[in-house]
Design a protein around this motif. Structure first.
Motif, PDB file in Angstrom:
ATOM      1  N   VAL A  44       0.840  -1.207   0.000  1.00 21.13           N
ATOM      2  CA  VAL A  44       0.000   0.000   0.000  1.00 21.13           C
ATOM      3  C   VAL A  44       0.871   1.251   0.000  1.00 21.13           C
ATOM      4  N   LEU A  45       1.936   1.231   0.797  1.00 19.75           N
ATOM      5  CA  LEU A  45       2.853   2.374   0.847  1.00 19.75           C
ATOM      6  C   LEU A  45       3.508   2.606  -0.513  1.00 19.75           C
ATOM      7  N   PHE A  46       3.995   1.521  -1.128  1.00 19.63           N
ATOM      8  CA  PHE A  46       4.636   1.639  -2.434  1.00 19.63           C
ATOM      9  C   PHE A  46       3.659   2.136  -3.494  1.00 19.63           C
ATOM     10  N   VAL A  47       2.427   1.589  -3.463  1.00 19.17           N
ATOM     11  CA  VAL A  47       1.409   2.021  -4.424  1.00 19.17           C
ATOM     12  C   VAL A  47       1.109   3.505  -4.249  1.00 19.17           C
ATOM     13  N   GLY A  48       0.997   3.939  -2.997  1.00 17.37           N
ATOM     14  CA  GLY A  48       0.715   5.348  -2.735  1.00 17.37           C
ATOM     15  C   GLY A  48       1.799   6.265  -3.284  1.00 17.37           C
ATOM     16  N   VAL A  49       3.050   5.926  -3.005  1.00 17.86           N
ATOM     17  CA  VAL A  49       4.163   6.745  -3.508  1.00 17.86           C
ATOM     18  C   VAL A  49       4.189   6.721  -5.034  1.00 17.86           C
ATOM     19  N   GLY A  50       3.983   5.524  -5.595  1.00 17.23           N
ATOM     20  CA  GLY A  50       3.994   5.403  -7.049  1.00 17.23           C
ATOM     21  C   GLY A  50       2.885   6.209  -7.710  1.00 17.23           C
ATOM     22  N   LEU A  51       1.684   6.167  -7.125  1.00 16.44           N
ATOM     23  CA  LEU A  51       0.564   6.930  -7.682  1.00 16.44           C
ATOM     24  C   LEU A  51       0.802   8.439  -7.595  1.00 16.44           C
ATOM     25  N   ILE A  52       1.393   8.879  -6.484  1.00 15.52           N
ATOM     26  CA  ILE A  52       1.679  10.311  -6.348  1.00 15.52           C
ATOM     27  C   ILE A  52       2.635  10.757  -7.448  1.00 15.52           C
ATOM     28  N   LEU A  53       3.712   9.996  -7.632  1.00 17.54           N
ATOM     29  CA  LEU A  53       4.689  10.347  -8.666  1.00 17.54           C
ATOM     30  C   LEU A  53       4.064  10.261 -10.057  1.00 17.54           C
ATOM     31  N   PHE A  54       3.241   9.228 -10.267  1.00 23.43           N
ATOM     32  CA  PHE A  54       2.616   9.055 -11.576  1.00 23.43           C
ATOM     33  C   PHE A  54       1.669  10.211 -11.894  1.00 23.43           C
ATOM     34  N   LEU A  55       0.805  10.564 -10.950  1.00 25.57           N
ATOM     35  CA  LEU A  55      -0.166  11.637 -11.191  1.00 25.57           C
ATOM     36  C   LEU A  55       0.523  12.985 -11.373  1.00 25.57           C
ATOM     37  N   LEU A  56       1.594  13.205 -10.639  1.00 24.72           N
ATOM     38  CA  LEU A  56       2.363  14.427 -10.855  1.00 24.72           C
ATOM     39  C   LEU A  56       2.948  14.444 -12.263  1.00 24.72           C
ATOM     40  N   GLY A  57       3.441  13.291 -12.708  1.00 30.73           N
ATOM     41  CA  GLY A  57       3.982  13.200 -14.066  1.00 30.73           C
ATOM     42  C   GLY A  57       2.914  13.444 -15.121  1.00 30.73           C
ATOM     43  N   VAL A  58       1.712  12.912 -14.893  1.00 32.79           N
ATOM     44  CA  VAL A  58       0.609  13.125 -15.834  1.00 32.79           C
ATOM     45  C   VAL A  58       0.258  14.606 -15.924  1.00 32.79           C
ATOM     46  N   ASN A  59       0.134  15.247 -14.769  1.00 37.07           N
ATOM     47  CA  ASN A  59      -0.279  16.654 -14.756  1.00 37.07           C
ATOM     48  C   ASN A  59       0.802  17.585 -15.290  1.00 37.07           C
ATOM     49  N   GLY A  61       3.527  16.579 -17.291  1.00 36.38           N
ATOM     50  CA  GLY A  61       4.056  16.226 -18.598  1.00 36.38           C
ATOM     51  C   GLY A  61       3.056  15.734 -19.625  1.00 36.38           C
ATOM     52  N   LEU A  62       2.337  14.650 -19.307  1.00 37.58           N
ATOM     53  CA  LEU A  62       1.492  14.007 -20.323  1.00 37.58           C
ATOM     54  C   LEU A  62       0.373  14.902 -20.821  1.00 37.58           C
ATOM     55  N   LEU A  63      -0.385  15.498 -19.903  1.00 38.89           N
ATOM     56  CA  LEU A  63      -1.531  16.301 -20.333  1.00 38.89           C
ATOM     57  C   LEU A  63      -1.124  17.526 -21.152  1.00 38.89           C
ATOM     58  N   PRO A  64      -0.178  18.339 -20.688  1.00 37.96           N
ATOM     59  CA  PRO A  64       0.203  19.497 -21.508  1.00 37.96           C
ATOM     60  C   PRO A  64       0.811  19.109 -22.850  1.00 37.96           C
ATOM     61  N   GLY A  66       0.384  16.278 -24.573  1.00 38.19           N
ATOM     62  CA  GLY A  66      -0.636  15.710 -25.449  1.00 38.19           C
ATOM     63  C   GLY A  66      -1.472  16.788 -26.112  1.00 38.19           C
ATOM     64  N   GLU A  67      -1.845  17.805 -25.324  1.00 37.83           N
ATOM     65  CA  GLU A  67      -2.653  18.889 -25.876  1.00 37.83           C
ATOM     66  C   GLU A  67      -1.850  19.722 -26.882  1.00 37.83           C
ATOM     67  N   MET A  68      -0.579  19.957 -26.579  1.00 35.95           N
ATOM     68  CA  MET A  68       0.262  20.730 -27.499  1.00 35.95           C
ATOM     69  C   MET A  68       0.510  19.981 -28.806  1.00 35.95           C
ATOM     70  N   ILE A  69       0.685  18.654 -28.704  1.00 44.69           N
ATOM     71  CA  ILE A  69       0.873  17.852 -29.920  1.00 44.69           C
ATOM     72  C   ILE A  69      -0.377  17.912 -30.786  1.00 44.69           C
ATOM     73  N   PRO A 185      -5.318   9.797 -20.148  1.00 43.28           N
ATOM     74  CA  PRO A 185      -4.990  11.225 -20.134  1.00 43.28           C
ATOM     75  C   PRO A 185      -4.355  11.717 -21.418  1.00 43.28           C
ATOM     76  N   PHE A 186      -3.509  10.876 -22.034  1.00 48.29           N
ATOM     77  CA  PHE A 186      -2.822  11.319 -23.242  1.00 48.29           C
ATOM     78  C   PHE A 186      -3.794  11.437 -24.417  1.00 48.29           C
ATOM     79  N   ILE A 187      -4.650  10.425 -24.604  1.00 48.01           N
ATOM     80  CA  ILE A 187      -5.588  10.456 -25.725  1.00 48.01           C
ATOM     81  C   ILE A 187      -6.599  11.584 -25.553  1.00 48.01           C
ATOM     82  N   LEU A 188      -7.091  11.786 -24.332  1.00 53.38           N
ATOM     83  CA  LEU A 188      -8.039  12.879 -24.090  1.00 53.38           C
ATOM     84  C   LEU A 188      -7.391  14.235 -24.385  1.00 53.38           C
ATOM     85  N   ALA A 189      -6.166  14.421 -23.898  1.00 49.79           N
ATOM     86  CA  ALA A 189      -5.476  15.690 -24.132  1.00 49.79           C
ATOM     87  C   ALA A 189      -5.220  15.905 -25.622  1.00 49.79           C
TER      88      ALA A 189
END
Length: 230
Positions: A44-59, A61-64, A66-69, A185-189
């Motif tokens: 649970v601890l590892f998943v939590g840390v991983g999700l935090i890092l992943f969601l930060l990366g999405v917000n 990197g991926l979303l901006p 994807g929209e710019m592309i 997130p990438f396809i939507l953006a």
């Protein structure tokens, strides 16, 4: 900093309920070995840390990106380029989707290698790519989404009648796993970026619906695999 704080709180609110429920079950009904329960807490601890890092990366990197592309592709005013890169980006992001790899490994295991993992991943990625390209075409020419969804699912039901029955549930699961945390997130953006340039910010909602449309692709591709391997 506000973005980091909001992301941390979002992950805590997401993980905490399941952690509480399993903890209550552990000390009331199931009584797992303490070693297994400690492993769960560490997980649970590892998943939590991983999700935090992943969601930060999405917000960040991926979303901006994807929209710019999507915006940059549309500004070329070359329909072929928009559709081609819609296919390539849809396929490539699906290759990286962890849910797809989990499904493919499970199917490879239960089928005894009858359906190779690499073939399944490739077919799912191609299916998503084709329908993302079709979604780009829809946005450019303002084709009503209902027509594409009705036609796509009509084709799904026709193929399901021609495919061995054991491939049908696999195909719908394949459609489900493509709506994972990396692909969505990438396809939507990407779609919002294309729609915003073509019809302006007020019509950027035309970029939505891509995920629902893209999920038809892997269903059809796995049904076609069923015809081949069946």
């Amino acid at each position: 900093m506000d973005n980091i704080k909001d992301t941390v709180l979002e992950v805590i609110y997401s993980i905490l309920p399941i952690a509480i429920v399993i903890t209550v079950l552990q000390f009331t009904i199931i009584w797992l070995p303490m070693e297994a329960f400690v492993q769960f807490l560490i997980g649970v601890l590892f998943v939590g840390v991983g999700l935090i890092l992943f969601l930060l990366g999405v917000n960040v990197g991926l979303l901006p990106v994807g929209e710019m592309i999507g915006s940059a592709l549309t500004k070329t005013k070359m329909i072929g380029v928009i559709v081609l890169f819609g296919f390539l980006l849809g396929a490539v992001v699906t290759f990286a989707e962890p849910d797809v790899r989990v499904l493919s490994s499970q199917i490879d295991s239960v089928s005894g290698g009858a359906i190779p993992q690499s073939i399944l991943i490739m077919s799912v990625a191609i299916g998503v790519g084709i329908f993302v390209a079709l979604a780009m075409f829809r946005i450019v020419f303002n084709i009503p989404m209902i027509y594409l969804l009705a036609g796509g699912y009509a084709l799904v039901f026709i193929m399901a009648a021609l495919t061995p029955s054991n491939f049908v549930p696999i195909s719908f699961d394949a459609g489900g796993v493509t709506t994972g945390p990396l692909t969505v997130p990438f396809i939507l953006a990407l779609g919002v970026g294309v729609a915003t340039v073509i019809r302006g910010k007020s019509a950027s909602s035309d970029g939505f619906g891509l995920v629902g449309l893209a999920s038809i692709g892997p269903i059809l591709s796995v049904l076609i695999l069923g015809v081949i391997y069946g």
